[in-house]
Design an enzyme around this catalytic site. Structure first.
Site, PDB file in Angstrom:
ATOM      1  N   GLY A  71       0.787  -1.240   0.000  1.00  0.00           N
ATOM      2  CA  GLY A  71       0.000   0.000   0.000  1.00  0.00           C
ATOM      3  C   GLY A  71       0.809   1.276   0.000  1.00  0.00           C
ATOM      4  O   GLY A  71       0.411   2.244   0.622  1.00  0.00           O
ATOM      5  N   CYS A 127      -0.021   1.390  -9.440  1.00  0.00           N
ATOM      6  CA  CYS A 127      -0.215   0.493  -8.314  1.00  0.00           C
ATOM      7  C   CYS A 127      -1.681   0.070  -8.234  1.00  0.00           C
ATOM      8  O   CYS A 127      -2.564   0.914  -8.139  1.00  0.00           O
ATOM      9  CB  CYS A 127       0.201   1.208  -7.033  1.00  0.00           C
ATOM     10  SG  CYS A 127       0.185   0.105  -5.653  1.00  0.00           S
ATOM     11  N   LYS A 160       5.871   3.801 -15.268  1.00  0.00           N
ATOM     12  CA  LYS A 160       5.614   2.404 -14.898  1.00  0.00           C
ATOM     13  C   LYS A 160       4.165   2.068 -15.216  1.00  0.00           C
ATOM     14  O   LYS A 160       3.241   2.680 -14.663  1.00  0.00           O
ATOM     15  CB  LYS A 160       5.894   2.240 -13.400  1.00  0.00           C
ATOM     16  CG  LYS A 160       5.597   0.874 -12.828  1.00  0.00           C
ATOM     17  CD  LYS A 160       6.840   0.055 -12.717  1.00  0.00           C
ATOM     18  CE  LYS A 160       6.656  -1.210 -11.931  1.00  0.00           C
ATOM     19  NZ  LYS A 160       7.286  -1.143 -10.616  1.00  0.00           N
ATOM     20  N   ASN A 187       3.877  -3.446 -13.800  1.00  0.00           N
ATOM     21  CA  ASN A 187       3.670  -3.490 -12.356  1.00  0.00           C
ATOM     22  C   ASN A 187       2.926  -4.783 -12.028  1.00  0.00           C
ATOM     23  O   ASN A 187       2.687  -5.609 -12.916  1.00  0.00           O
ATOM     24  CB  ASN A 187       2.862  -2.267 -11.910  1.00  0.00           C
ATOM     25  CG  ASN A 187       3.150  -1.887 -10.458  1.00  0.00           C
ATOM     26  OD1 ASN A 187       3.267  -2.761  -9.597  1.00  0.00           O
ATOM     27  ND2 ASN A 187       3.262  -0.618 -10.188  1.00  0.00           N
TER      28      ASN A 187
HETATM   29  C1  LIG Z   1       6.508  -6.029  -1.872  1.00  0.00           C
HETATM   30  C2  LIG Z   1       6.422  -5.276  -3.167  1.00  0.00           C
HETATM   31  C3  LIG Z   1       6.311  -3.890  -3.134  1.00  0.00           C
HETATM   32  C4  LIG Z   1       6.237  -3.173  -4.330  1.00  0.00           C
HETATM   33  N1  LIG Z   1       6.164  -1.813  -4.274  1.00  0.00           N
HETATM   34  C5  LIG Z   1       6.157  -1.089  -5.433  1.00  0.00           C
HETATM   35  C6  LIG Z   1       6.194   0.330  -5.405  1.00  0.00           C
HETATM   36  O1  LIG Z   1       6.268   0.971  -4.353  1.00  0.00           O
HETATM   37  N2  LIG Z   1       6.149   0.984  -6.597  1.00  0.00           N
HETATM   38  C7  LIG Z   1       6.096   0.346  -7.806  1.00  0.00           C
HETATM   39  O2  LIG Z   1       6.088   0.991  -8.852  1.00  0.00           O
HETATM   40  N3  LIG Z   1       6.121  -1.025  -7.858  1.00  0.00           N
HETATM   41  C8  LIG Z   1       6.141  -1.743  -6.709  1.00  0.00           C
HETATM   42  N4  LIG Z   1       6.161  -3.109  -6.758  1.00  0.00           N
HETATM   43  C9  LIG Z   1       6.108  -3.790  -8.058  1.00  0.00           C
HETATM   44  C10 LIG Z   1       7.518  -4.183  -8.549  1.00  0.00           C
HETATM   45  O3  LIG Z   1       8.328  -3.055  -8.754  1.00  0.00           O
HETATM   46  C11 LIG Z   1       7.419  -4.979  -9.880  1.00  0.00           C
HETATM   47  O4  LIG Z   1       6.784  -4.183 -10.862  1.00  0.00           O
HETATM   48  C12 LIG Z   1       6.630  -6.268  -9.733  1.00  0.00           C
HETATM   49  O5  LIG Z   1       6.835  -6.861  -8.471  1.00  0.00           O
HETATM   50  C13 LIG Z   1       6.987  -7.280 -10.832  1.00  0.00           C
HETATM   51  O6  LIG Z   1       8.352  -7.622 -10.804  1.00  0.00           O
HETATM   52  P1  LIG Z   1       8.915  -8.938 -10.025  1.00  0.00           P
HETATM   53  O7  LIG Z   1       8.053 -10.077 -10.456  1.00  0.00           O
HETATM   54  O8  LIG Z   1      10.350  -9.046 -10.438  1.00  0.00           O
HETATM   55  O9  LIG Z   1       8.765  -8.640  -8.564  1.00  0.00           O
HETATM   56  C14 LIG Z   1       6.248  -3.862  -5.575  1.00  0.00           C
HETATM   57  C15 LIG Z   1       6.371  -5.252  -5.594  1.00  0.00           C
HETATM   58  C16 LIG Z   1       6.466  -5.976  -4.413  1.00  0.00           C
HETATM   59  C17 LIG Z   1       6.612  -7.466  -4.473  1.00  0.00           C
END
Ligand SMILES: Cc1cc2nc3c(=O)[nH]c(=O)nc-3n(C[C@H](O)[C@H](O)[C@H](O)COP(=O)(O)O)c2cc1C
Length: 308
Positions: A71, A127, A160, A187
């Site tokens: 969040g 998000c 993003k 995302n």
């Molecule tokens: C715990 C967590 C927190 C995240 N917080 C953000 C965030 O603050 N801003 C954002 O743009 N993406 C956020 N993401 C998304 C990641 O940057 C990424 O787009 C997404 O997890 C897919 O990549 P991955 O499969 O390598 O994790 C978050 C992901 C996770 C798992």
């Protein structure tokens, strides 16, 4: 072999830390760089400190696949500036992810981050479990926010993308038209997990964003489709866990990649991935990772099945 120039950012490796994972303190970001990442993206930062949702806010639902609803908890830009300054004193290539609820709030946070030393700004309009999702599902709003920020910022601006829309291409084209220097795809995907015994959603917020292994093929498809219509660079993101996952993103058309969830298992995985990419490029006789960008598009796919 791994060096890239991403909209003017010269990076030693195409692997960038994704926002929200380990990107809240100088020390964790330094560990990611020491493991071989080319740059780091911070947790999304807003104008004021914000708590985020209560626990449970993150769960592993299959091996390597997570759901979270943290969040957008963050310390707020004024507090975070101290962290940015320390990162810059250590010459770490830094992308600051920002969010807000109006274009002026985005600009306020982005300007403070730029002044403190950010090498690029990434805007989180995507998000799926916060109010900012509304920008990323509307192409006119996306265009307006991007254009406004581009008029005022000097560093590259990445957008993003929220994958939870019907026509992602329209949003990406709006970002490009507004002057974005690149898009990040993707995302997390909006998802829900219910505990069959307690009969209630497991995460405190109810729904959350799916990340990790399960979303990799979805992210590849998004990058592949976006490459056909965009002229600006695409940063592939979603489910990277191995060097093959990175190569796939490049073949689909990515110019760089971001890694998030897999780092929960082990930060040193970045070292292994860099090594694997170099070995692949050597075996296939390419001089640079850039040489394989978009190669999957040379393969003519069958558009319509033949009749018997
Ligand atoms: C715990 C967590 C927190 C995240 N917080 C953000 C965030 O603050 N801003 C954002 O743009 N993406 C956020 N993401 C998304 C990641 O940057 C990424 O787009 C997404 O997890 C897919 O990549 P991955 O499969 O390598 O994790 C978050 C992901 C996770 C798992």
């Amino acid at each position: 072999m791994l060096e890239i120039n991403l909209s003017g950012l010269k990076l030693k490796s195409p692997i960038i830390l994704a926002s929200g994972v380990l990107g809240v303190s100088f020390s964790s970001m330094k560990r990611v760089i020491n493991a071989g990442a080319g740059a780091v993206t911070t947790k999304s930062i807003g104008p004021k400190s914000r708590k985020g949702y209560k626990n449970p806010s993150i769960i592993e639902i299959y091996p390597g696949t997570f759901m979270n609803s943290v969040g957008l908890g963050n310390p707020g830009i004024d507090e975070f500036i101290l962290e940015i300054k320390e990162i810059k004193e250590n010459n770490i290539p830094l992308i600051v992810s920002v969010f807000g609820d109006t274009k002026d709030v985005y600009l306020e946070v982005a300007t403070k981050a730029e002044k403190a030393g950010a090498n690029a700004i990434e805007i989180n309009i995507s998000c799926p479990h916060a109010e900012v999702a509304s920008i990323g599902i509307d192409k006119d709003l996306t265009y307006k926010v991007v254009k406004y920020l581009k008029e005022h910022l000097s560093v590259p601006l990445f957008v993003k993308l929220n994958p939870n829309v019907t026509f992602l291409g329209d949003i990406a084209l709006a970002a490009e038209k507004g002057g974005a220097d690149g898009v990040v795809a993707i995302n997390t995907l909006t998802a829900l997990k219910i505990d069959v015994n307690t009969k209630r959603p497991i995460l405190s917020h109810g729904s959350g964003g799916l990340s990790g292994k399960a979303i990799h093929p979805i992210a590849i498809k998004k990058v592949y489709d976006l490459y056909k219509i965009l002229n600006i660079p695409i940063i592939g993101c979603g489910g990277i866990d191995s060097w093959e996952d990175v190569i796939e993103f490049f073949l689909a058309g990515a110019s760089a990649v971001q890694i998030g969830t897999a780092l929960y298992r082990e930060i040193e995985i970045i070292k292994e991935i860099n090594k694997g990419i170099i070995q692949y490029l050597k075996e296939h006789q390419y001089k640079s990772i850039n040489d394989i960008k978009g190669l999957a598009h040379k393969f003519k796919i069958q558009e319509v099945p033949d009749f018997d």
